[in-house]
Design a protein around this motif. Structure first.
Motif, short mmCIF file in Angstrom:
data_model
loop_
_atom_site.label_atom_id
_atom_site.label_comp_id
_atom_site.label_asym_id
_atom_site.label_seq_id
_atom_site.Cartn_x
_atom_site.Cartn_y
_atom_site.Cartn_z
N ASP A 84 -25.12 29.70 45.02
CA ASP A 84 -26.20 28.74 45.25
C ASP A 84 -25.66 27.44 45.82
N ASP A 85 -26.05 27.11 47.05
CA ASP A 85 -25.61 25.85 47.65
C ASP A 85 -26.09 24.64 46.87
N GLU A 86 -27.25 24.76 46.21
CA GLU A 86 -27.76 23.64 45.43
C GLU A 86 -26.95 23.42 44.16
N ARG A 87 -26.31 24.48 43.65
CA ARG A 87 -25.47 24.32 42.45
C ARG A 87 -24.09 23.77 42.81
N THR A 88 -23.72 23.84 44.07
CA THR A 88 -22.53 23.12 44.54
C THR A 88 -22.92 21.66 44.66
N HIS A 89 -22.49 20.85 43.71
CA HIS A 89 -22.97 19.48 43.66
C HIS A 89 -21.96 18.58 42.96
N ALA A 90 -22.13 17.30 43.18
CA ALA A 90 -21.27 16.29 42.56
C ALA A 90 -22.15 15.21 41.93
N ASP A 91 -21.61 14.56 40.91
CA ASP A 91 -22.35 13.52 40.22
C ASP A 91 -21.37 12.58 39.54
N ILE A 92 -21.79 11.36 39.32
CA ILE A 92 -21.05 10.44 38.47
C ILE A 92 -21.72 10.47 37.10
N ARG A 93 -21.09 11.14 36.14
CA ARG A 93 -21.65 11.24 34.81
C ARG A 93 -21.58 9.89 34.09
N GLU A 94 -20.44 9.19 34.25
CA GLU A 94 -20.29 7.87 33.64
C GLU A 94 -19.45 6.97 34.55
N LEU A 95 -19.85 5.72 34.61
CA LEU A 95 -19.08 4.66 35.27
C LEU A 95 -19.55 3.36 34.62
N LEU A 163 -33.40 0.49 32.92
CA LEU A 163 -33.01 1.71 33.61
C LEU A 163 -33.45 1.68 35.07
N PRO A 164 -32.67 1.05 35.95
CA PRO A 164 -33.00 1.07 37.38
C PRO A 164 -32.51 2.35 38.04
N GLY A 165 -33.12 2.73 39.15
CA GLY A 165 -32.60 3.86 39.92
C GLY A 165 -32.91 5.20 39.30
N PHE A 166 -34.15 5.67 39.45
CA PHE A 166 -34.57 6.94 38.87
C PHE A 166 -33.82 8.12 39.50
N ARG A 167 -33.45 9.11 38.67
CA ARG A 167 -32.79 10.33 39.14
C ARG A 167 -33.78 11.48 39.16
N GLU A 168 -33.85 12.19 40.28
CA GLU A 168 -34.74 13.35 40.39
C GLU A 168 -34.05 14.58 39.83
N ARG A 169 -34.83 15.50 39.27
CA ARG A 169 -34.29 16.71 38.68
C ARG A 169 -33.70 17.62 39.77
N THR A 170 -32.62 18.31 39.43
CA THR A 170 -32.02 19.28 40.34
C THR A 170 -32.65 20.65 40.10
N PHE A 171 -32.75 21.44 41.17
CA PHE A 171 -33.34 22.78 41.08
C PHE A 171 -32.51 23.77 41.89
N ALA A 172 -32.58 25.02 41.48
CA ALA A 172 -31.86 26.09 42.19
C ALA A 172 -32.38 26.24 43.61
N GLY A 173 -31.48 26.66 44.51
CA GLY A 173 -31.86 26.90 45.90
C GLY A 173 -32.40 28.30 46.10
N ASP A 174 -32.67 28.65 47.35
CA ASP A 174 -33.27 29.94 47.68
C ASP A 174 -32.40 31.11 47.23
N GLU A 175 -31.08 30.95 47.28
CA GLU A 175 -30.17 32.04 46.92
C GLU A 175 -29.74 31.99 45.47
N GLY A 176 -30.18 30.98 44.74
CA GLY A 176 -29.74 30.81 43.36
C GLY A 176 -30.60 31.55 42.36
N ARG A 177 -30.08 31.72 41.16
CA ARG A 177 -30.84 32.28 40.07
C ARG A 177 -31.61 31.17 39.37
N PHE A 178 -32.55 31.55 38.52
CA PHE A 178 -33.43 30.61 37.81
C PHE A 178 -34.22 29.76 38.80
#
Length: 404
Positions: A84-95, A163-178
């Protein structure tokens, strides 16, 4: 592919500071590198493959300045996924920069906050957005920009959140499960508030231990972390689901009582913004531990919880059914820290079985086994169960984690 690194000038400044201090003598680096293999017992509804492989890294940098009340933590995250290309992702969990002074504490940057006590559902946990492509259990969260001022007094711990800067939920892509029956238009979400993603959300929480009771009361006002969906038919040949983030007010209560071998738990909340009427939901139950069930000193916990909701129809048109949850938690209390959790959830016409187990391998490695089975009554139709889109996504996974 999604890169969840939306930040502010504050985040950039914090990152620069972190990198400049990385060579400081007091700096500490740690983290985990993992590989994961998933096997799904059936092909997906849209022909998705049955096997999936991924790798992830989550390093952590921590530094506290000598003779100072200031410290900084930086925890990025990156996953590559074969399916799943959408599951290939990066994030800053804490800074996060933290200042501790006397009875007050100030934190600013990107971080994660957890509220709640229940095992099967975290109703009051609302600060961070769910990283749905990581895992559907809702335990993995995206980093949230925040400024937190807290103080602990005799009357309890009080925390104020901006809490500034809302984060949108991530979702599976066309080739992903769930994935959902229709593609999700993640690039064009809708907001009921005019400021949209830039709305300044806020929250407050009070918590305190009173005898055997751990009590928390919270209130949140802002964009809901849980989206609704509308049908986007701007292209009639390729309809999509468009996320809608409504403005909500949520008041929550979490309680946990420790009575010998018993843990009594309750989470309850009331929320406005999901329709015309305010609604409420609750999850409660207990966990009882049997100590020393084997000669090696293993402990076995029995879990029973019940979930209920005042709504008849859930977002998406799904019928609301109360859920009963039965589970067992095994802790071997051995050198390898062997643990396992088996839980079974049942509602009218649907069930869900969850297995999680882990064991240390030497000093630096851990093996993690996970399995999930979804069961629905397909004859009742797609709106009879919120689990219906995942009815063919039963899987088992094995991960190896290397800590450093």
């Amino acid at each position: 592919m999604i890169i969840n690194t939306k930040g502010t000038i504050l985040g950039s400044l914090l990152l620069s500071t972190c990198l400049m201090t990385a060579t400081a003598q007091a700096a500490e680096w740690s983290g985990v590198i993992s590989t994961e293999g998933r096997y799904f017992f059936k092909d997906g509804d849209f022909g998705q493959k049955q096997s999936e492989f991924s790798m992830a890294i989550e390093p952590e940098f921590y530094h506290r300045w000598d003779d100072s009340d200031w410290s900084i933590v930086f925890k990025p995250f990156l996953r590559w996924d074969s399916l799943d290309d959408e599951r290939t992702h990066a994030d800053i969990r804490e800074l996060m920069v933290r200042y501790v002074g006397g009875e007050w504490e100030l934190k600013a940057g990107i971080s994660k906050v957890f509220w709640g006590v229940a095992e099967s559902q975290h109703l009051v946990d609302i600060i961070n957005q769910t990283d749905f492509v990581e895992n559907i259990d809702g335990e993995d969260k995206l980093g949230q920009q925040m400024v937190v001022l807290s103080t602990e007094q005799e009357f309890g711990l009080v925390e104020l959140f901006l809490l500034p800067g809302f984060r949108e939920r991530t979702f599976a892509g066309d080739e992903g499960r769930f994935r959902f029956p229709l593609p999700i238009n993640q690039d064009n979400p809708l907001y009921t508030d005019g400021d949209g993603q830039h709305r300044l959300d806020g929250a407050i929480r009070w918590s305190k231990w009173v005898g055997d009771w751990d009590i928390g009361v919270s209130h949140f006002s802002g964009n809901s972390r849980e989206p609704l969906f509308t049908l986007d038919t701007s292209n009639p040949t390729a309809p999509q689901l468009q996320p809608v983030y409504t403005t909500i007010d949520q008041t929550g209560l979490d309680l946990q009582a420790t009575k010998g071998a018993w843990l009594w738990k309750l989470e309850a909340m009331t929320r406005s913004g999901f329709g015309e009427d305010r609604y409420w939901a609750a999850v409660g139950g207990f966990e009882y531990s049997f100590y020393g069930v084997t000669e090696g000193g293993a402990d076995l916990g029995m879990i029973l919880e019940y979930q209920t909701d005042s709504r008849d129809i859930l977002p998406g048109g799904y019928e609301q059914n109360d859920v009963a949850v039965v589970g067992f938690r095994l802790a071997m209390n051995d050198i390898q820290s062997t643990e396992a959790l088996l839980a079974f959830s049942y509602a009218d016409g649907q069930s869900f079985m969850n297995l999680e187990a882990s064991r240390r391998l030497g000093d630096d490695w851990k093996a993690v086994l996970e399995g999930r089975v979804f069961t629905v009554d397909e004859a009742e139709g797609p709106y009879s169960s919120i689990l219906y889109p995942f009815r063919n996504d039963d899987y088992i996974s094995l991960s190896f984690e290397r800590y450093f």
